[in-house]
Structure formats: C-alpha cells, structure tokens
Write a protein that holds these residues in place. Structure first.
Motif, PDB file in Angstrom:
ATOM      1  N   HIS A   6       2.020   2.548   1.336  1.00  9.77           N
ATOM      2  CA  HIS A   6       2.797   1.507   0.656  1.00  9.77           C
ATOM      3  C   HIS A   6       2.783   1.657  -0.867  1.00  9.77           C
ATOM      4  O   HIS A   6       3.736   1.248  -1.534  1.00  9.77           O
ATOM      5  CB  HIS A   6       2.332   0.098   1.074  1.00  9.77           C
ATOM      6  N   ASP A   7       1.752   2.254  -1.430  1.00  7.80           N
ATOM      7  CA  ASP A   7       1.672   2.479  -2.879  1.00  7.80           C
ATOM      8  C   ASP A   7       1.601   3.970  -3.206  1.00  7.80           C
ATOM      9  O   ASP A   7       0.942   4.391  -4.150  1.00  7.80           O
ATOM     10  CB  ASP A   7       0.456   1.756  -3.474  1.00  7.80           C
ATOM     11  N   ALA A  36       7.426   4.873  -3.803  1.00  3.87           N
ATOM     12  CA  ALA A  36       6.481   5.206  -2.737  1.00  3.87           C
ATOM     13  C   ALA A  36       7.220   5.730  -1.503  1.00  3.87           C
ATOM     14  O   ALA A  36       6.794   6.706  -0.886  1.00  3.87           O
ATOM     15  CB  ALA A  36       5.637   3.985  -2.375  1.00  3.87           C
ATOM     16  N   HIS A  95       7.424  -1.736 -12.767  1.00  2.82           N
ATOM     17  CA  HIS A  95       6.670  -1.160 -11.650  1.00  2.82           C
ATOM     18  C   HIS A  95       6.619  -2.074 -10.423  1.00  2.82           C
ATOM     19  O   HIS A  95       6.828  -1.624  -9.302  1.00  2.82           O
ATOM     20  CB  HIS A  95       5.252  -0.817 -12.119  1.00  2.82           C
ATOM     21  N   SER A 105      -5.311   1.388  -0.953  1.00  3.06           N
ATOM     22  CA  SER A 105      -4.505   1.674   0.236  1.00  3.06           C
ATOM     23  C   SER A 105      -5.344   1.611   1.507  1.00  3.06           C
ATOM     24  O   SER A 105      -4.893   1.093   2.532  1.00  3.06           O
ATOM     25  CB  SER A 105      -3.836   3.048   0.098  1.00  3.06           C
ATOM     26  N   HIS A 150       8.209   0.172  -7.486  1.00  2.00           N
ATOM     27  CA  HIS A 150       7.303   1.153  -6.905  1.00  2.00           C
ATOM     28  C   HIS A 150       7.418   1.291  -5.391  1.00  2.00           C
ATOM     29  O   HIS A 150       7.052   2.329  -4.845  1.00  2.00           O
ATOM     30  CB  HIS A 150       5.850   0.902  -7.332  1.00  2.00           C
ATOM     31  N   GLN A 158      -5.375   1.079  -9.562  1.00  2.00           N
ATOM     32  CA  GLN A 158      -4.342   0.168  -9.068  1.00  2.00           C
ATOM     33  C   GLN A 158      -4.557  -1.219  -9.662  1.00  2.00           C
ATOM     34  O   GLN A 158      -3.783  -1.698 -10.444  1.00  2.00           O
ATOM     35  CB  GLN A 158      -4.357   0.146  -7.537  1.00  2.00           C
ATOM     36  N   GLU A 167      -3.940   9.790  -5.879  1.00  2.00           N
ATOM     37  CA  GLU A 167      -4.269   8.372  -5.842  1.00  2.00           C
ATOM     38  C   GLU A 167      -5.747   8.100  -6.122  1.00  2.00           C
ATOM     39  O   GLU A 167      -6.105   7.010  -6.541  1.00  2.00           O
ATOM     40  CB  GLU A 167      -3.868   7.765  -4.500  1.00  2.00           C
ATOM     41  N   ASP A 178      -1.579  -6.508   1.394  1.00  2.31           N
ATOM     42  CA  ASP A 178      -1.455  -6.034   0.014  1.00  2.31           C
ATOM     43  C   ASP A 178      -1.656  -7.177  -0.969  1.00  2.31           C
ATOM     44  O   ASP A 178      -2.392  -7.038  -1.956  1.00  2.31           O
ATOM     45  CB  ASP A 178      -0.090  -5.376  -0.184  1.00  2.31           C
ATOM     46  N   THR A 190      -5.935   3.530  -6.505  1.00  2.00           N
ATOM     47  CA  THR A 190      -4.835   3.344  -5.564  1.00  2.00           C
ATOM     48  C   THR A 190      -5.250   3.827  -4.173  1.00  2.00           C
ATOM     49  O   THR A 190      -4.877   3.236  -3.158  1.00  2.00           O
ATOM     50  CB  THR A 190      -3.575   4.077  -6.053  1.00  2.00           C
ATOM     51  N   TRP A 248       0.279   3.553 -13.118  1.00  2.38           N
ATOM     52  CA  TRP A 248       1.253   2.678 -13.768  1.00  2.38           C
ATOM     53  C   TRP A 248       0.702   2.020 -15.032  1.00  2.38           C
ATOM     54  O   TRP A 248       1.454   1.416 -15.790  1.00  2.38           O
ATOM     55  CB  TRP A 248       1.804   1.642 -12.792  1.00  2.38           C
TER      56      TRP A 248
END
Length: 165
Positions: free
Chosen positions: A76-77, A102, A94, A44, A98, A34, A29, A144, A40, A83
């Motif tokens: 969560h991601d 995830a 996505h 997060s 996703h 993201q 990540e 989010d 990402t 992507w």
C-alpha cells in the motif's frame, strides 16, 4: 473457532507476503521513514499484521482473500521514496498521490489481482475520493490509519536514529 495468535499472524504475513518482502525494491523501504521513527518497511508489515488481526477478530475468513489482503497491505505504501526529503515540492501532495505511485510501482514489479490493485490505489480514502471496493481494501485502509496514528503520536518519534540506508 480459535483466534489467531500474534505469532501465527506474523507467520501468515511472512508466508503469503514472501514474494513482496524478498523483492529488492522492498529494501528501499527499509531506508525511508514513514511516520516518526518507523520505516516504510516496518509500517507496511505492521499494517499487514493488523489487517489480518482485524479480519480474524471480525471472523471475516469466508469473505476475505487472505493472500490478497496481505499483499495489498505490504504494497500500500510501495512508493519507493522518502517523502520527507526535499524535492522542490513534488511530495507536497504525497497524502493524495502516493496510492497511485505505490500502485504503479507494485504493478511494474508484481502481478496484481483486482483486489490488490483497488486496495493499494484507494487506501488513502477519504483523502482520495473513491472508497475501496472490497473488504480487503477497507481492512488495509483502517489498519493504515490506526498504525499511522499510533506511529505519529508515539513519543518514540523523537528518538529517530540516523537513516538505516
């Protein structure tokens, strides 16, 4: 009752999210963007901190499982791909898919409770038809959406460095 400071929130996320943050797959990540110029991984952590902040400001501590909230926010991601990369169109959906990816990845790497599973799978509501069943899921979903909006609309998005891989 005193409100948590930013540093206290960051410490709680680090403490309760240690297993997730130190997992080798979380390093993937760090190399995937993201929104805009935010990875990402960073997204997060932002979502986890914001979800804890919202729970604190709403004084939900008697109704929220802090550890589950933090772990769900960090995972969560956890789809483990960028992507934005060309992939013959599989990432086209996505936004709708996703959460399931995830959850599958998180389930294979961690032992998850029901709150965590539900919060990860349903965090894209209303793009996914079922809303979260737990307060923790609503906090992750709202955090989010707020984080994604700020990251996407930020003028910093035009200053994206080369990939941190």
């Amino acid at each position: 009752m005193r409100l948590l400071t930013r540093v206290e929130i960051q410490r709680l996320v680090a403490e309760h999210g240690r297993e997730v943050l130190e997992h080798e797959h979380m390093q993937i990540e760090r190399g995937c963007y993201q929104h805009g110029n935010v990875t990402t991984y960073a997204h997060s952590i932002r979502v986890a901190c914001l979800a804890v902040w919202m729970a604190d400001r709403a004084r939900l501590w008697r109704r929220v499982d802090l550890k589950s909230l933090i772990r769900a926010a960090l995972l969560h991601d956890y789809f483990l791909y960028d992507w934005h990369d060309w992939d013959d169109g599989t990432h086209r959906w996505h936004g709708f898919t996703h959460g399931g990816a995830a959850l599958a990845n998180a389930h294979s790497d961690f032992e998850l409770n029901e709150i965590e599973r539900d919060s990860i799978a349903r965090h894209m509501f209303p793009l996914t038809p079922m809303p979260p069943r737990y307060i923790e899921g609503y906090l992750v979903t709202l955090a989010d959406k707020l984080s994604a909006t700020k990251e996407t609309l930020s003028l910093d998005r035009f200053n994206k460095p080369s990939r941190p891989r």
